[in-house]
Enzyme design. Structure first.
Site, PDB file in Angstrom:
ATOM      1  CE1 TYR A 291      -8.846  30.623 -29.575  1.00  0.00           C
ATOM      2  CE2 TYR A 291     -10.601  29.083 -28.906  1.00  0.00           C
ATOM      3  CZ  TYR A 291     -10.012  29.806 -30.025  1.00  0.00           C
ATOM      4  OH  TYR A 291     -10.490  30.108 -31.297  1.00  0.00           O
TER       5      TYR A 291
ATOM      6  CB  SER B  37     -14.093  30.890 -30.397  1.00  0.00           C
ATOM      7  OG  SER B  37     -14.149  29.583 -30.139  1.00  0.00           O
TER       8      SER B  37
HETATM    9  N1  NAD Z   1     -11.074  27.221 -36.646  1.00  0.00           N
HETATM   10  C1  NAD Z   1     -12.052  27.134 -35.697  1.00  0.00           C
HETATM   11  O1  NAD Z   1     -12.416  25.788 -35.378  1.00  0.00           O
HETATM   12  C2  NAD Z   1     -12.396  28.079 -34.906  1.00  0.00           C
HETATM   13  C3  NAD Z   1     -13.487  28.155 -34.085  1.00  0.00           C
HETATM   14  C4  NAD Z   1     -13.911  29.195 -33.064  1.00  0.00           C
HETATM   15  C5  NAD Z   1     -13.104  30.327 -33.400  1.00  0.00           C
HETATM   16  N2  NAD Z   1     -11.997  30.477 -34.378  1.00  0.00           N
HETATM   17  C6  NAD Z   1     -11.620  31.703 -34.337  1.00  0.00           C
HETATM   18  O2  NAD Z   1     -11.611  32.008 -35.618  1.00  0.00           O
HETATM   19  C7  NAD Z   1     -10.596  33.036 -36.189  1.00  0.00           C
HETATM   20  C8  NAD Z   1      -9.729  32.561 -37.342  1.00  0.00           C
HETATM   21  O3  NAD Z   1      -9.406  31.251 -36.940  1.00  0.00           O
HETATM   22  P1  NAD Z   1      -8.567  30.296 -38.288  1.00  0.00           P
HETATM   23  O4  NAD Z   1      -9.284  28.934 -37.768  1.00  0.00           O
HETATM   24  O5  NAD Z   1      -9.269  30.857 -39.576  1.00  0.00           O
HETATM   25  O6  NAD Z   1      -7.277  30.504 -37.880  1.00  0.00           O
HETATM   26  P2  NAD Z   1      -5.982  30.206 -38.717  1.00  0.00           P
HETATM   27  O7  NAD Z   1      -4.852  29.697 -37.929  1.00  0.00           O
HETATM   28  O8  NAD Z   1      -6.228  29.209 -39.786  1.00  0.00           O
HETATM   29  O9  NAD Z   1      -5.778  31.807 -39.260  1.00  0.00           O
HETATM   30  C9  NAD Z   1      -5.557  32.779 -38.397  1.00  0.00           C
HETATM   31  C10 NAD Z   1      -4.729  33.833 -39.113  1.00  0.00           C
HETATM   32  O10 NAD Z   1      -4.400  34.995 -38.201  1.00  0.00           O
HETATM   33  C11 NAD Z   1      -3.102  35.264 -38.289  1.00  0.00           C
HETATM   34  N3  NAD Z   1      -2.785  36.075 -37.253  1.00  0.00           N
HETATM   35  C12 NAD Z   1      -2.205  35.381 -36.219  1.00  0.00           C
HETATM   36  N4  NAD Z   1      -1.612  36.287 -35.342  1.00  0.00           N
HETATM   37  C13 NAD Z   1      -1.764  37.677 -35.907  1.00  0.00           C
HETATM   38  C14 NAD Z   1      -1.406  38.855 -35.525  1.00  0.00           C
HETATM   39  N5  NAD Z   1      -0.964  39.102 -34.450  1.00  0.00           N
HETATM   40  N6  NAD Z   1      -1.867  39.635 -36.517  1.00  0.00           N
HETATM   41  C15 NAD Z   1      -2.313  39.656 -37.486  1.00  0.00           C
HETATM   42  N7  NAD Z   1      -2.654  38.260 -38.047  1.00  0.00           N
HETATM   43  C16 NAD Z   1      -2.535  37.298 -37.205  1.00  0.00           C
HETATM   44  C17 NAD Z   1      -2.264  33.812 -38.865  1.00  0.00           C
HETATM   45  O11 NAD Z   1      -0.824  34.247 -39.520  1.00  0.00           O
HETATM   46  C18 NAD Z   1      -3.176  33.252 -39.616  1.00  0.00           C
HETATM   47  O12 NAD Z   1      -3.370  33.698 -40.977  1.00  0.00           O
HETATM   48  C19 NAD Z   1      -9.766  33.310 -34.786  1.00  0.00           C
HETATM   49  O13 NAD Z   1      -9.949  34.457 -34.112  1.00  0.00           O
HETATM   50  C20 NAD Z   1     -10.040  31.975 -34.060  1.00  0.00           C
HETATM   51  O14 NAD Z   1      -9.814  31.775 -32.759  1.00  0.00           O
HETATM   52  C21 NAD Z   1     -11.890  29.559 -35.204  1.00  0.00           C
END
Ligand code: NAD
Length: 258
Positions: free
Chosen positions: A155, A142
């Protein structure tokens, strides 16, 4: 035909959001994709959707925080689809709040999923990849691990750990023909962001105003870079940290005229 055609991939946390879009894009390139999620119903629903679209996918419930699950996830993909070519460490959780009040549980949960999960799944994958002297790992970090953010200490720190983990593992795996790269998304309108911004009461346009490109990232912006990292063309590209963020991580209020 894509050189990814027929190869096996495992995407963690692929039941929704960035992981789901990435898994779909990889399957559209012909990959055979293990769809992991800690929520079995989400993983299954995603796979049913993909299969209805003619894609090849397998639901793999399990938590990235458990060593036994990580091993079983890799084993399941290989049993069904053949040698694992690509691991995408995408599963993540968000936490925020003033550091003085942050609970030990919130710190541990964030590090357990966001950092330790990347280690456990990578370890399970490289144990299979090293004997074959090939493979690809893409970690979803991220920009929170690159820039500073007030009151998001767990985070930001966990994502910084993912970034440096990626660099260290890239060096260790390079002699084995395995590449390791880190994609750092900027703000992307998934459930993670919509829930956290609602909790903080931050309107969407205030968030978008922080992005020089004038829009949030789309899930597909990340998916296409993951596919590139996985391709033959990227065989010499390793240890890199790439922000997909419309220049959000470079933004400073004093340097922008909008
Ligand atoms: N959305 C954003 O703005 C953003 C920005 C920077 C980084 N990210 C990163 O991108 C990745 C995906 O984020 P997103 O926005 O799609 O999140 P989201 O919350 O929509 O999806 C995350 C998924 O991970 C699953 N999950 C959680 N804990 C888990 C575990 N212990 N084992 C297996 N699965 C697990 C959840 O059930 C969910 O389906 C993450 O690593 C997040 O930190 C997201």
């Amino acid at each position: 035909m894509s050189d990814l055609d027929g190869k096996a991939a495992l995407v963690t946390g692929a039941g929704r959001g960035i992981g789901k879009a990435t898994a779909r894009h990889l399957a559209q390139q012909g990959m055979r994709v293990g769809v992991n999620d800690v929520d079995p119903a989400l993983a299954q629903a995603t796979v049913s959707e993909f299969r209805a679209e003619g894609l090849t996918a397998l639901a793999i419930p399990g938590s990235v925080t458990r060593k036994a699950d990580a091993g079983a996830m890799v084993a399941q993909v290989q049993a069904e689809f053949g040698p694992l070519w690509l691991l995408v460490n995408n599963a993540g959780v968000f936490s925020d709040g003033p550091t003085a009040e942050l609970s030990e549980e919130a710190w541990d949960k964030t590090f357990s999923v966001d950092a330790k999960g990347v280690f456990l799944c990578s370890q399970a994958a490289i144990r299979q990849m090293i004997p074959r002297q090939q493979g690809r790992i893409v970690n979803i970090g991220s920009i929170a691990g690159l820039i500073t953010r007030s009151a998001q200490i767990a985070y930001c720190s966990a994502k910084a750990a993912v970034i440096h983990f990626s660099r260290c593992l890239a060096v260790e795996m390079a002699p084995h023909g395995i590449t390791v790269n880190c994609l750092c998304p900027g703000m992307t309108w998934t459930q993670m962001l919509s829930v956290s911004s609602a909790e903080r009461g931050t309107p969407l346009d205030e968030l978008t105003a922080l992005i020089p490109a004038g829009r949030m990232a789309k899930e597909e912006d990340h998916a296409s870079l993951v596919a590139y990292f996985a391709s033959e063309a990227a065989g010499h590209l390793t240890g890199q940290v790439v922000a997909v963020d419309g220049a959000q991580s470079l933004y400073h209020p004093l340097t922008m005229q909008r």
